[in-house]
Enzyme design. Structure first.
Site, PDB file in Angstrom:
ATOM      1  N   HIS A  24       0.821  -1.208   0.000  1.00  0.00           N
ATOM      2  CA  HIS A  24       0.000   0.000   0.000  1.00  0.00           C
ATOM      3  C   HIS A  24       0.857   1.262   0.000  1.00  0.00           C
ATOM      4  O   HIS A  24       0.559   2.227  -0.720  1.00  0.00           O
ATOM      5  CB  HIS A  24      -0.945   0.006   1.198  1.00  0.00           C
ATOM      6  CG  HIS A  24      -1.894  -1.149   1.209  1.00  0.00           C
ATOM      7  ND1 HIS A  24      -2.689  -1.459   2.287  1.00  0.00           N
ATOM      8  CD2 HIS A  24      -2.169  -2.091   0.261  1.00  0.00           C
ATOM      9  CE1 HIS A  24      -3.416  -2.533   2.004  1.00  0.00           C
ATOM     10  NE2 HIS A  24      -3.108  -2.934   0.790  1.00  0.00           N
ATOM     11  N   HIS A  39      -0.388 -10.896  -5.608  1.00  0.00           N
ATOM     12  CA  HIS A  39       0.985 -10.502  -5.311  1.00  0.00           C
ATOM     13  C   HIS A  39       2.017 -11.454  -5.921  1.00  0.00           C
ATOM     14  O   HIS A  39       2.999 -11.026  -6.524  1.00  0.00           O
ATOM     15  CB  HIS A  39       1.200 -10.448  -3.794  1.00  0.00           C
ATOM     16  CG  HIS A  39       0.331  -9.459  -3.100  1.00  0.00           C
ATOM     17  ND1 HIS A  39       0.317  -8.120  -3.425  1.00  0.00           N
ATOM     18  CD2 HIS A  39      -0.563  -9.608  -2.080  1.00  0.00           C
ATOM     19  CE1 HIS A  39      -0.540  -7.489  -2.640  1.00  0.00           C
ATOM     20  NE2 HIS A  39      -1.083  -8.370  -1.822  1.00  0.00           N
ATOM     21  N   ASP A  41      -2.998  -2.778  -5.320  1.00  0.00           N
ATOM     22  CA  ASP A  41      -1.964  -3.754  -4.987  1.00  0.00           C
ATOM     23  C   ASP A  41      -0.996  -3.965  -6.156  1.00  0.00           C
ATOM     24  O   ASP A  41       0.222  -4.066  -5.959  1.00  0.00           O
ATOM     25  CB  ASP A  41      -2.602  -5.101  -4.636  1.00  0.00           C
ATOM     26  CG  ASP A  41      -3.106  -5.173  -3.208  1.00  0.00           C
ATOM     27  OD1 ASP A  41      -2.750  -4.308  -2.394  1.00  0.00           O
ATOM     28  OD2 ASP A  41      -3.862  -6.115  -2.903  1.00  0.00           O
ATOM     29  N   HIS A  68      -9.064  -2.018  -5.363  1.00  0.00           N
ATOM     30  CA  HIS A  68      -7.987  -2.348  -4.427  1.00  0.00           C
ATOM     31  C   HIS A  68      -6.999  -3.322  -5.044  1.00  0.00           C
ATOM     32  O   HIS A  68      -5.785  -3.216  -4.802  1.00  0.00           O
ATOM     33  CB  HIS A  68      -8.522  -2.916  -3.119  1.00  0.00           C
ATOM     34  CG  HIS A  68      -7.423  -3.133  -2.130  1.00  0.00           C
ATOM     35  ND1 HIS A  68      -6.866  -2.116  -1.391  1.00  0.00           N
ATOM     36  CD2 HIS A  68      -6.712  -4.243  -1.815  1.00  0.00           C
ATOM     37  CE1 HIS A  68      -5.877  -2.587  -0.657  1.00  0.00           C
ATOM     38  NE2 HIS A  68      -5.759  -3.877  -0.894  1.00  0.00           N
TER      39      HIS A  68
END
Length: 310
Positions: free
Chosen positions: A80, A265, A242, A238
């Protein structure tokens, strides 16, 4: 034509909060850094060297992105903050943390943006280097697909998610990354997770700091947060946030088109590894100047529930 200039924060600023997974109190200070130094993390509670925020230093990318090993001076849940720095166009910053995990704050990048706005951003007397994607790189797994393609200018991101839960379902969001678009469309999007996963995560000492104050909690038939959503499609926004944070681990701004379907991720970091493994797939060049929109005051100076949901 002269190249665009590098940037850093004008002054140091500190934020306090808790780690979304550890639940421990933590303080982080953003410091100005010299041109060419990039983004680096430093643990003030341990006697360890600075850890550059680059994909080669990622030790885990499961529930969050971890730079270095937390027990040896590394820091977890960096995505973030990294998204905020990349979204505002900040090249150099020393991030001093007094614990093994970044504070989750409200679960978005907005508190970091607001903190940076308090001190402002300054130009530095050094040209900005960018990583220009020269040929397509595609990674596909049973879970999802991530791609990087050549693009004329800047970083274009297109992210799609697809969840069985009807409260989320299938959502798509795309932006051309610049400070104005990041502030307006992405920065306030919060991390999310599913109520059904809570006990499993607690059993492995994860999500100990998650709450309705920092996480959108999705139940079987409703969003449990009393204030509801900040954006109609906050979930995919969101995920895009990321991705911005993860891709900034290239070590310099990317110039290319990023596409993701059910990514996360781990795939984002693996995509960078694949890109840099092929010297013909990219070039490091100076960025041509352009008028940036939405920066904090620029002067001139010589976290989560569920897999990959942070």
């Amino acid at each position: 034509m002269k190249a665009a200039k590098q940037t850093t924060v004008r002054d140091s600023i500190t934020l306090d909060g808790i780690g979304v997974h550890s639940g421990a109190r933590v303080s982080v200070t953003l410091h100005p850094a010299e041109a060419g130094s990039g983004i680096a993390f430093l643990r003030s509670d341990q006697d360890h060297a600075e850890i550059p925020a680059v994909f080669r230093n990622v030790s885990s990318a499961d529930l969050s992105t971890v730079v270095g090993r937390p027990e040896r001076g590394g820091v977890a849940t960096v995505e973030h903050l990294m998204a905020a720095l990349a979204g505002l166009g900040i090249d150099n910053c020393l991030v001093e943390v007094d614990g093994p995990e970044m504070p989750i704050l409200d679960g978005s990048a907005a508190p970091f943006v607001e903190a940076i706005d308090q001190v402002g951003i300054i130009l530095q007397d050094a040209p900005r280097k960018v990583v220009k994607v020269l040929k397509s790189v595609v990674l596909e797994t049973e879970r999802g697909v991530v791609e990087l393609h050549p693009h004329d200018r800047g970083l274009r991101l297109e992210v799609e998610i697809d969840f069985a839960n009807p409260l989320i379902g299938r959502q798509l969001c795309g932006i051309d990354l610049d400070p104005l678009a990041f502030r307006r469309d992405i920065a306030r999007a919060r991390t999310f997770g599913f109520m059904q996963d809570v006990s499993k995560l607690w059993a492995v000492n994860k999500a100990l700091g998650a709450s309705l104050d920092n996480t959108i909690v999705v139940g079987d038939d409703r969003i449990l947060n009393p204030e509801g959503l900040r954006y109609r499609d906050e979930f995919v926004r969101h995920k895009l946030l990321d991705a911005i944070g993860d891709l900034s681990l290239a070590g310099a701004p990317l110039v290319g088109r990023f596409r993701s379907y059910r990514g996360g991720h781990r795939l984002n970091v693996k995509l960078l590894e694949t890109l840099f493994a092929d010297p013909t797939a990219y070039a490091i060049v100076e960025q041509a100047p352009r008028r940036e929109r939405g920066h904090a005051d620029i002067g001139v100076s010589v976290p989560a529930y569920g897999p990959d949901a942070t």
